[in-house]
Scaffold this motif. Structure first.
Motif, PDB file in Angstrom:
ATOM      1  N   SER A 139       0.824  -1.133   0.006  1.00 19.54           N
ATOM      2  CA  SER A 139      -0.096   0.136  -0.017  1.00 19.54           C
ATOM      3  C   SER A 139       0.781   1.285  -0.148  1.00 19.54           C
ATOM      4  N   VAL A 140       0.394   2.412  -0.589  1.00 23.31           N
ATOM      5  CA  VAL A 140       1.179   3.584  -0.926  1.00 23.31           C
ATOM      6  C   VAL A 140       0.741   4.389   0.534  1.00 23.31           C
ATOM      7  N   ALA A 141       1.690   4.932   1.102  1.00 20.88           N
ATOM      8  CA  ALA A 141       1.641   5.705   2.559  1.00 20.88           C
ATOM      9  C   ALA A 141       0.866   7.066   1.958  1.00 20.88           C
ATOM     10  N   PRO A 142       0.051   7.745   2.515  1.00 20.07           N
ATOM     11  CA  PRO A 142      -0.348   9.114   2.120  1.00 20.07           C
ATOM     12  C   PRO A 142       1.021  10.084   1.970  1.00 20.07           C
ATOM     13  N   LEU A 143       1.657  10.166   2.926  1.00 23.49           N
ATOM     14  CA  LEU A 143       2.948  10.814   2.873  1.00 23.49           C
ATOM     15  C   LEU A 143       3.799  10.573   1.449  1.00 23.49           C
ATOM     16  N   GLU A 144       3.888   9.114   1.172  1.00 21.37           N
ATOM     17  CA  GLU A 144       4.731   8.761   0.134  1.00 21.37           C
ATOM     18  C   GLU A 144       4.293   9.386  -1.320  1.00 21.37           C
ATOM     19  N   SER A 145       2.672   9.370  -1.222  1.00 25.50           N
ATOM     20  CA  SER A 145       1.915   9.918  -2.483  1.00 25.50           C
ATOM     21  C   SER A 145       2.167  11.476  -2.604  1.00 25.50           C
ATOM     22  N   ALA A 146       2.267  12.184  -1.500  1.00 29.13           N
ATOM     23  CA  ALA A 146       2.760  13.765  -1.362  1.00 29.13           C
ATOM     24  C   ALA A 146       3.813  13.779  -2.135  1.00 29.13           C
ATOM     25  N   ILE A 147       4.800  13.065  -1.642  1.00 32.01           N
ATOM     26  CA  ILE A 147       6.083  13.251  -2.024  1.00 32.01           C
ATOM     27  C   ILE A 147       6.354  13.031  -3.594  1.00 32.01           C
ATOM     28  N   LEU A 148       5.745  11.908  -4.087  1.00 29.23           N
ATOM     29  CA  LEU A 148       5.696  11.496  -5.418  1.00 29.23           C
ATOM     30  C   LEU A 148       5.165  12.632  -6.315  1.00 29.23           C
ATOM     31  N   GLU A 149       3.858  13.293  -5.935  1.00 25.88           N
ATOM     32  CA  GLU A 149       3.392  14.416  -6.541  1.00 25.88           C
ATOM     33  C   GLU A 149       4.473  15.720  -6.474  1.00 25.88           C
ATOM     34  N   TYR A 150       4.867  15.669  -5.564  1.00 26.49           N
ATOM     35  CA  TYR A 150       5.988  16.804  -5.405  1.00 26.49           C
ATOM     36  C   TYR A 150       7.360  16.589  -6.438  1.00 26.49           C
ATOM     37  N   ALA A 151       7.846  15.302  -6.479  1.00 28.62           N
ATOM     38  CA  ALA A 151       8.950  14.995  -7.286  1.00 28.62           C
ATOM     39  C   ALA A 151       8.788  15.027  -8.570  1.00 28.62           C
ATOM     40  N   ARG A 152       7.435  14.844  -9.085  1.00 28.68           N
ATOM     41  CA  ARG A 152       7.314  14.959 -10.688  1.00 28.68           C
ATOM     42  C   ARG A 152       8.050  16.255 -10.985  1.00 28.68           C
ATOM     43  N   ASN A 153       7.869  17.118 -10.432  1.00 22.85           N
ATOM     44  CA  ASN A 153       8.377  18.538 -10.845  1.00 22.85           C
ATOM     45  C   ASN A 153       9.819  18.976 -10.812  1.00 22.85           C
ATOM     46  N   LEU A 154      10.472  17.886 -10.197  1.00 23.56           N
ATOM     47  CA  LEU A 154      11.979  18.024 -10.173  1.00 23.56           C
ATOM     48  C   LEU A 154      12.571  17.595 -11.690  1.00 23.56           C
ATOM     49  N   PRO A 155      13.881  18.119 -11.573  1.00 23.47           N
ATOM     50  CA  PRO A 155      14.952  17.605 -12.779  1.00 23.47           C
ATOM     51  C   PRO A 155      14.648  16.152 -13.083  1.00 23.47           C
ATOM     52  N   ARG A 156      15.527  15.656 -14.134  1.00 22.04           N
ATOM     53  CA  ARG A 156      15.402  14.220 -14.636  1.00 22.04           C
ATOM     54  C   ARG A 156      16.189  13.429 -13.464  1.00 22.04           C
ATOM     55  N   ILE A 157      17.299  13.558 -12.899  1.00 20.54           N
ATOM     56  CA  ILE A 157      17.728  12.862 -11.776  1.00 20.54           C
ATOM     57  C   ILE A 157      18.212  13.775 -10.500  1.00 20.54           C
ATOM     58  N   VAL A 158      17.425  13.449  -9.375  1.00 20.13           N
ATOM     59  CA  VAL A 158      17.804  14.326  -8.304  1.00 20.13           C
ATOM     60  C   VAL A 158      18.220  13.498  -7.234  1.00 20.13           C
ATOM     61  N   GLN A 159      19.435  13.667  -6.570  1.00 22.95           N
ATOM     62  CA  GLN A 159      19.881  12.717  -5.492  1.00 22.95           C
ATOM     63  C   GLN A 159      20.419  13.765  -4.420  1.00 22.95           C
ATOM     64  N   SER A 160      19.568  13.257  -2.984  1.00 18.98           N
ATOM     65  CA  SER A 160      19.942  14.123  -1.972  1.00 18.98           C
ATOM     66  C   SER A 160      20.096  13.147  -0.741  1.00 18.98           C
ATOM     67  N   GLU A 190      20.039  10.273   1.228  1.00 24.43           N
ATOM     68  CA  GLU A 190      19.729   8.895   1.107  1.00 24.43           C
ATOM     69  C   GLU A 190      18.665   8.764  -0.152  1.00 24.43           C
ATOM     70  N   ARG A 191      18.184   9.795  -0.702  1.00 18.75           N
ATOM     71  CA  ARG A 191      17.103   9.744  -1.365  1.00 18.75           C
ATOM     72  C   ARG A 191      17.342  10.129  -2.868  1.00 18.75           C
ATOM     73  N   MET A 192      16.725   9.488  -3.716  1.00 18.95           N
ATOM     74  CA  MET A 192      16.920   9.535  -5.254  1.00 18.95           C
ATOM     75  C   MET A 192      15.582   9.453  -6.113  1.00 18.95           C
ATOM     76  N   VAL A 193      15.648  10.582  -6.918  1.00 18.45           N
ATOM     77  CA  VAL A 193      13.942  10.661  -7.866  1.00 18.45           C
ATOM     78  C   VAL A 193      14.875  10.673  -9.330  1.00 18.45           C
ATOM     79  N   ILE A 194      13.983  10.006  -9.890  1.00 21.34           N
ATOM     80  CA  ILE A 194      14.470   9.765 -11.547  1.00 21.34           C
ATOM     81  C   ILE A 194      12.924  10.154 -12.302  1.00 21.34           C
ATOM     82  N   ASN A 195      13.175  11.122 -13.011  1.00 27.43           N
ATOM     83  CA  ASN A 195      11.821  11.699 -13.646  1.00 27.43           C
ATOM     84  C   ASN A 195      11.897  11.241 -15.223  1.00 27.43           C
ATOM     85  N   TYR A 196      10.757  10.892 -15.697  1.00 24.51           N
ATOM     86  CA  TYR A 196      10.718  10.991 -17.125  1.00 24.51           C
ATOM     87  C   TYR A 196       9.143  11.591 -17.347  1.00 24.51           C
ATOM     88  N   PRO A 197       8.797  11.891 -18.419  1.00 28.54           N
ATOM     89  CA  PRO A 197       7.556  12.249 -18.714  1.00 28.54           C
ATOM     90  C   PRO A 197       6.225  11.564 -18.356  1.00 28.54           C
TER      91      PRO A 197
END
Length: 376
Positions: free
Chosen positions: A199-220, A222-229
């Motif tokens: 199951s997806v935690a509500p806080l996890e959903s909020a982070i995903l919604e925020y992360a979609r507007n970040l650049p292609r690869i963001v690492q900070s 322990e966390r890493m976000v990879i974005n494609y369209p």
């Protein structure tokens, strides 16, 4: 269910306790983060943790819990601040959900019920997850890190839905000893969120919604976000002790995300083609029905026209006696009438030829729909 209520404000603890007192939970009130850490061995199921506290605040308390290996308790942060920075800090510390003060009792109860559902699901998956991780590590040792990427690319083309594709992503993450969450977007539906933990935690959903507007690869940290369209991949816990491996993982997971993007585009094209094929099938079916109706009506009209011409010819022959025409005049009129009948028959024959050609076209379309070769 055992619930810790951690808040340095006695009134706030009282409000929280009153909101849950009729639910049958075992509730333990604690006045600060240090007290919470001191009693965590009592194995609470849920910890309601205030963010702003004197001494050890909620973020530091949650981080200490997770670092000490207490992964099971569901941590529900409460705070009077509703900004993204606070939510990110709560997520990075290992929180599961977030509630903004002041809150209604029903809202807190709903959050607790969601937490219970997630705990039950996590417990049921725990043994299977351990076994899957063991198998995944064994597979990784035989085919290497890049082999996992190639295996994902092979299996991703067999995925027939966003959910199946997300599961293949999580299988690959499990092979690397990682967990994560993914958001999949499409013009046809709202963004879909999936988590490797079920199951997806509500806080996890909020982070995903925020992360979609970040650049292609963001690492900070322990966390890493990879974005494609169409895909956002979130990895919350990287192995910081091995920077070289983190670099390799970044490259591998970027390829995984790109392959997932390609598969989603292909799924969109396949769905469009299926819709077009279905429309063609419906059109051919309607054309067949319409052609049958036209043939039936034209056959009826031909029979009626032929009967009417024959009747007119007989009436003409009967009228010759009354009109007193000569034999030559009678024969001339009869030839004219028969010529008109022959012209009518020739016209009908042309229509029949056109109908035959239309039927051939319909049969050819049906053979094409059924996947049979059409031979001229």
């Amino acid at each position: 269910m055992k619930i810790f209520i951690v808040d340095d404000d006695p009134l706030a603890r009282l409000v929280t306790t009153n909101s849950l007192e009729e639910q049958g939970f075992t509730m333990i009130e604690l006045e600060d983060g240090q007290a919470c850490l001191g009693r965590v061995e009592e194995q609470p199921d849920i910890i309601i943790l205030d963010v702003e506290m004197d001494g050890l605040d909620g973020i530091a308390t949650c981080r200490a819990l997770r670092q000490d290996g207490h992964e099971r308790p569901h941590v529900l942060f409460i705070s009077s601040h509703d900004d993204m920075e606070t939510r990110l800090a709560a997520y990075d510390a290992g929180g599961n959900d977030f509630l903004v003060k002041p809150f209604m009792p029903d809202e807190l109860t709903r959050k607790i019920r969601q937490a219970i559902g997630q705990l039950e699901l996590r417990d049921s998956l725990a043994s299977r997850a351990d076994m899957a991780q063991t198998v995944a590590f064994s597979a990784m040792s035989s085919m290497g890190e890049m082999g996992a990427v190639l295996e994902f690319m092979r299996k991703s083309f067999l995925a027939l839905s966003p959910r199946e594709l997300a599961q293949e992503i999580f299988n690959t993450l499990g092979g690397y000893g990682l967990q994560g969450a993914v958001e999949i977007r499409s013009p046809d539906h709202a963004p879909l969120h999936f988590s490797s933990q079920g199951s997806v935690a509500p806080l996890e959903s909020a982070i995903l919604e925020y992360a979609r507007n970040l650049p292609r690869i963001v690492q900070s940290a322990e966390r890493m976000v990879i974005n494609y369209p169409l895909v956002t991949l979130l990895i919350p816990q990287l192995p910081q002790a091995d920077p070289d491996r983190v670099g390799r993982l970044r490259d591998h997971l970027a390829i995984v995300a790109e392959a997932a993007e390609a598969r989603l585009q292909a799924l969109g094209t396949e769905n469009l083609r299926l819709a077009q094929a279905e429309a063609i099938v419906q059109a051919v079916t309607q054309l067949s029905v319409t052609l049958e109706e036209i043939e039936k009506r034209q056959q009826e009209q031909r029979l009626q026209a032929q009967a009417a011409l024959i009747a007119h010819l007989h009436e003409m022959e009967d009228a010759f006696v009354r009109l007193g025409l000569s034999s030559e005049q009678e024969h001339s009129l009869i030839r004219m009438a028969r010529a008109a009948m022959e012209d009518q028959s020739a016209s009908q024959a042309g229509q029949e030829t056109l109908e035959i050609r239309l039927r051939e076209v319909v049969r050819a379309l049906n053979r094409a729909i059924q996947g049979k070769a059409v031979r001229q």
